[in-house]
Design an enzyme around this catalytic site. Structure first.
Site, PDB file in Angstrom:
ATOM      1  N   GLN A  34      59.999  43.786  37.764  1.00 54.31           N
ATOM      2  CA  GLN A  34      60.944  44.962  37.824  1.00 54.31           C
ATOM      3  C   GLN A  34      62.325  44.749  36.969  1.00 54.31           C
ATOM      4  OE1 GLN A  34      59.481  47.273  39.372  1.00 54.31           O
ATOM      5  NE2 GLN A  34      61.031  48.680  39.428  1.00 54.31           N
ATOM      6  N   ILE A  35      62.920  43.642  37.005  1.00 52.95           N
ATOM      7  CA  ILE A  35      64.062  43.538  36.210  1.00 52.95           C
ATOM      8  C   ILE A  35      63.814  43.734  34.888  1.00 52.95           C
ATOM      9  CG2 ILE A  35      65.822  41.637  35.696  1.00 52.95           C
ATOM     10  CD1 ILE A  35      65.670  40.768  38.477  1.00 52.95           C
ATOM     11  N   HIS A  36      62.688  43.198  34.201  1.00 52.22           N
ATOM     12  CA  HIS A  36      62.358  43.433  32.700  1.00 52.22           C
ATOM     13  C   HIS A  36      61.911  44.792  32.299  1.00 52.22           C
ATOM     14  CE1 HIS A  36      62.448  38.785  32.961  1.00 52.22           C
ATOM     15  NE2 HIS A  36      62.275  39.062  31.681  1.00 52.22           N
ATOM     16  N   PRO A  41      29.262  29.066  47.532  1.00 53.29           N
ATOM     17  CA  PRO A  41      29.309  30.829  47.506  1.00 53.29           C
ATOM     18  C   PRO A  41      29.271  31.060  48.825  1.00 53.29           C
ATOM     19  CG  PRO A  41      27.509  29.695  46.002  1.00 53.29           C
ATOM     20  CD  PRO A  41      28.427  28.543  46.756  1.00 53.29           C
ATOM     21  N   ILE A  99      35.320  25.441  41.059  1.00 46.32           N
ATOM     22  CA  ILE A  99      35.785  24.313  40.957  1.00 46.32           C
ATOM     23  C   ILE A  99      36.722  24.144  39.727  1.00 46.32           C
ATOM     24  CG2 ILE A  99      34.975  21.719  41.118  1.00 46.32           C
ATOM     25  CD1 ILE A  99      34.358  23.480  43.353  1.00 46.32           C
ATOM     26  N   GLU A 136      43.391  26.719  48.049  1.00 48.21           N
ATOM     27  CA  GLU A 136      43.593  25.559  49.156  1.00 48.21           C
ATOM     28  C   GLU A 136      43.985  26.225  50.386  1.00 48.21           C
ATOM     29  OE1 GLU A 136      45.309  22.208  47.933  1.00 48.21           O
ATOM     30  OE2 GLU A 136      44.695  22.471  45.905  1.00 48.21           O
TER      31      GLU A 136
HETATM   32  C1  LIG Z   1      41.407  29.690  40.664  1.00 49.90           C
HETATM   33  C2  LIG Z   1      40.737  29.162  41.706  1.00 49.90           C
HETATM   34  C3  LIG Z   1      40.780  27.719  41.781  1.00 49.90           C
HETATM   35  C4  LIG Z   1      40.043  27.202  43.033  1.00 49.90           C
HETATM   36  N1  LIG Z   1      39.835  25.799  42.700  1.00 49.90           N
HETATM   37  C5  LIG Z   1      39.117  25.259  43.977  1.00 49.90           C
HETATM   38  C6  LIG Z   1      38.599  23.756  43.651  1.00 49.90           C
HETATM   39  O1  LIG Z   1      38.961  22.968  42.904  1.00 49.90           O
HETATM   40  N2  LIG Z   1      37.759  23.146  44.699  1.00 49.90           N
HETATM   41  C7  LIG Z   1      37.349  23.897  45.728  1.00 49.90           C
HETATM   42  O2  LIG Z   1      36.922  23.297  46.615  1.00 49.90           O
HETATM   43  N3  LIG Z   1      37.787  25.249  45.848  1.00 49.90           N
HETATM   44  C8  LIG Z   1      38.409  25.822  44.868  1.00 49.90           C
HETATM   45  N4  LIG Z   1      38.949  27.172  45.060  1.00 49.90           N
HETATM   46  C9  LIG Z   1      38.326  27.965  46.171  1.00 49.90           C
HETATM   47  C10 LIG Z   1      39.502  28.320  46.969  1.00 49.90           C
HETATM   48  O3  LIG Z   1      39.971  27.298  47.759  1.00 49.90           O
HETATM   49  C11 LIG Z   1      38.743  29.578  48.058  1.00 49.90           C
HETATM   50  O4  LIG Z   1      38.657  30.787  47.004  1.00 49.90           O
HETATM   51  C12 LIG Z   1      39.560  29.928  49.007  1.00 49.90           C
HETATM   52  O5  LIG Z   1      39.665  28.886  49.991  1.00 49.90           O
HETATM   53  C13 LIG Z   1      39.190  31.298  49.909  1.00 49.90           C
HETATM   54  O6  LIG Z   1      37.752  31.193  50.026  1.00 49.90           O
HETATM   55  P1  LIG Z   1      36.915  32.516  49.535  1.00 49.90           P
HETATM   56  O7  LIG Z   1      37.201  32.909  48.200  1.00 49.90           O
HETATM   57  O8  LIG Z   1      35.572  32.184  49.689  1.00 49.90           O
HETATM   58  O9  LIG Z   1      37.476  33.735  50.398  1.00 49.90           O
HETATM   59  P2  LIG Z   1      37.106  34.155  51.883  1.00 49.90           P
HETATM   60  O10 LIG Z   1      36.885  32.949  52.691  1.00 49.90           O
HETATM   61  O11 LIG Z   1      35.807  34.828  51.810  1.00 49.90           O
HETATM   62  O12 LIG Z   1      38.285  35.026  52.162  1.00 49.90           O
HETATM   63  C14 LIG Z   1      38.118  36.338  51.984  1.00 49.90           C
HETATM   64  C15 LIG Z   1      39.548  36.936  52.518  1.00 49.90           C
HETATM   65  O13 LIG Z   1      39.211  36.969  54.052  1.00 49.90           O
HETATM   66  C16 LIG Z   1      40.225  36.167  54.753  1.00 49.90           C
HETATM   67  N5  LIG Z   1      39.604  35.565  55.681  1.00 49.90           N
HETATM   68  C17 LIG Z   1      38.924  34.737  55.851  1.00 49.90           C
HETATM   69  N6  LIG Z   1      38.657  34.039  57.166  1.00 49.90           N
HETATM   70  C18 LIG Z   1      39.655  34.736  58.002  1.00 49.90           C
HETATM   71  C19 LIG Z   1      39.796  34.523  59.279  1.00 49.90           C
HETATM   72  N7  LIG Z   1      39.193  33.802  60.141  1.00 49.90           N
HETATM   73  N8  LIG Z   1      41.005  35.446  59.713  1.00 49.90           N
HETATM   74  C20 LIG Z   1      41.614  36.146  58.726  1.00 49.90           C
HETATM   75  N9  LIG Z   1      41.355  36.388  57.498  1.00 49.90           N
HETATM   76  C21 LIG Z   1      40.445  35.479  57.146  1.00 49.90           C
HETATM   77  C22 LIG Z   1      40.766  35.176  53.589  1.00 49.90           C
HETATM   78  O14 LIG Z   1      42.178  35.107  53.886  1.00 49.90           O
HETATM   79  C23 LIG Z   1      40.579  36.334  52.420  1.00 49.90           C
HETATM   80  O15 LIG Z   1      41.814  36.958  52.274  1.00 49.90           O
HETATM   81  C24 LIG Z   1      39.691  27.908  43.944  1.00 49.90           C
HETATM   82  C25 LIG Z   1      39.594  29.222  43.961  1.00 49.90           C
HETATM   83  C26 LIG Z   1      40.136  29.732  42.846  1.00 49.90           C
HETATM   84  C27 LIG Z   1      40.298  31.304  42.821  1.00 49.90           C
END
Ligand SMILES: Cc1cc2nc3c(=O)[nH]c(=O)nc-3n(C[C@H](O)[C@H](O)[C@H](O)COP(=O)(O)OP(=O)(O)OC[C@H]3O[C@@H](n4cnc5c(N)ncnc54)[C@H](O)[C@@H]3O)c2cc1C
Length: 384
Positions: A337-339, A128, A157, A364
């Site tokens: 857009q094309i659709h 979180p 996850i 990732e």
């Molecule tokens: C459908 C889904 C499947 C997933 N599966 C897995 C999984 O199997 N295992 C797992 O461990 N995780 C998983 N994730 C987690 C995923 O890897 C994270 O959501 C991702 O790394 C971004 O972290 P966050 O959501 O906490 O966003 P945050 O880190 O809070 O980022 C929020 C925004 O701030 C930007 N930001 C953050 N730091 C910086 C910086 N230093 N400079 C500029 N911009 C920044 C980010 O790019 C983003 O736009 C999954 C997520 C989703 C949505």
């Protein structure tokens, strides 16, 4: 560099393409709506070797290369991003971590069941409070005799609803610098203290499930540590480097879906007395999509070949993932857009493809994090 796939990978591609067209495409809309991939499909994927793409044959896998993995990912994602994401988290992350850092006993114990689809794999890094800043994770593992006691929470996850095997990152040295005190553990489903939370209701990639996890005094045998004590983050970065190539290939598949659906529709639909594909504005969108897909695929294959040659591909994996994921969103937007109005309807695949594509810019390592990795490498800054 040879731009043609070798014969064995052409066969793998054709097999994956046929399976995706016959078994996945007709159901992708329903799996997106219901948020589940049937177990029967997972069994069939396993039968083709796709649950153990990278696992050596003697452990029940297909023994394919990273290049082979990208071929499978593109073909499955072409029809269903969620199915491809399930495979990516299973093969690229969970199995990938055990292949990279597991000892022989762990490989023999866990990989056959994972490679044959008897168990699904999940990989738990995100929390979180720690996403992009993954090394800030606060889940702890404290040694107690022959066991480690895990406490904390994980978020987002993939595969958690059904996974039998979880690879979980936890802090084993709270006093070390944040990247130096993390270790990885294999935790089996049903271990007391591992609680699997409710499935998230997502925008896209809906066929794949995503859950939070809670660990409350979850006791794990010491032999389940994967890799060396406190070296888990180094391994995590290597797993992510490989995983990004997988997500990049998945992105190419989604974009190709957008292009192929658009080519078909633009040939069928007529406006102003001629098919859409005779209007130059539509032709230009199709041309840009085709060009960008080809460029992205070349980046993906370059990174995969480097990995297959045992070389470092940090820059190439981030470049491929960044370009391919942003390209996929662009391509799927143009496909809608094309659709025209029909592209805005749920019954048309391009609407789902766009929702699926957006995840590839986030998971990732977001696009911002990929740009940081690329810039740090270019500038030779720490953290690259
Ligand atoms: C459908 C889904 C499947 C997933 N599966 C897995 C999984 O199997 N295992 C797992 O461990 N995780 C998983 N994730 C987690 C995923 O890897 C994270 O959501 C991702 O790394 C971004 O972290 P966050 O959501 O906490 O966003 P945050 O880190 O809070 O980022 C929020 C925004 O701030 C930007 N930001 C953050 N730091 C910086 C910086 N230093 N400079 C500029 N911009 C920044 C980010 O790019 C983003 O736009 C999954 C997520 C989703 C949505």
């Amino acid at each position: 560099m040879n731009f043609e796939l070798p014969e064995d990978l052409k066969m793998l591609r054709d097999m994956a393409r046929k399976f995706a067209a016959e078994e996945i495409a007709p159901n992708a809309r329903e799996w997106d709506r219901e948020g589940v991939i049937p177990q029967a499909t997972i069994d069939k994927l396993a039968g083709l070797g796709f649950m153990g793409v990278l696992v050596p044959e003697e452990l029940g896998g297909a023994g394919a290369t990273y290049l082979g993995m990208t071929v499978v990912m593109e073909e499955i994602a072409r029809q269903c991003g969620g199915t491809a994401l399930m495979l990516a988290a299973h093969n690229g992350l969970c199995v990938g971590h055990i292949l990279l850092a597991g000892n022989d006993a762990q490989k023999k114990k866990y990989l056959p069941d994972l490679a044959t689809g008897k168990k699904i794999g999940a990989w738990a890094l995100t929390e979180p409070g720690s996403g992009s800043d993954a090394a800030a994770l606060t889940t702890t593992a404290v040694r107690d005799g022959d066991e480690w006691i895990i406490n904390g929470a994980k978020n987002f996850i993939t595969n958690g609803v059904r996974a039998g095997t979880f690879v979980v990152m936890a802090r084993t040295d709270p006093d070390a610098p944040k990247t130096k005190g993390i270790s990885a553990f294999i935790i089996e489903r049903g271990t007391p203290g591992l609680e699997i939370g409710p499935k998230e209701d997502k925008m896209g990639m809906r066929a794949s499930d995503t859950v939070p996890l809670v660990f409350e005094n979850c006791r794990v045998p010491a032999e389940n540590m994967v890799g060396e004590l406190n070296a888990g983050f180094k391994d995590t970065l290597m797993v992510l480097e490989r995983g990004r190539i997988t997500i990049a290939a998945l992105s190419v598949g989604l974009a190709r879906g957008g292009l192929e659906e658009s080519l078909r529709y633009a040939g069928e639909r007529e406006q102003f007395g001629k098919p859409l594909n005779r209007h130059q504005a539509i032709q230009f969108m199709l041309a840009d999509m085709a060009m960008e897909i080809d460029a992205a695929r070349l980046l993906v294959r370059k990174a995969a070949v480097l990995k297959d040659e045992g070389k470092d591909a940090l820059l190439e994996a981030s470049t491929a993932k960044l370009f391919a994921s942003e390209m996929a969103t662009r391509a799927c937007l143009d496909a809608i857009q094309i659709h025209g109005g029909y592209g805005y309807l749920k019954d048309v695949p391009v609407e789902r493809l766009l929702r699926d594509a957006k995840l590839c810019e986030i998971g990732e390592g977001s696009s911002q994090i990929q740009r940081l990795v690329i810039a740090r490498t270019l500038l030779d800054l720490p953290g690259a």
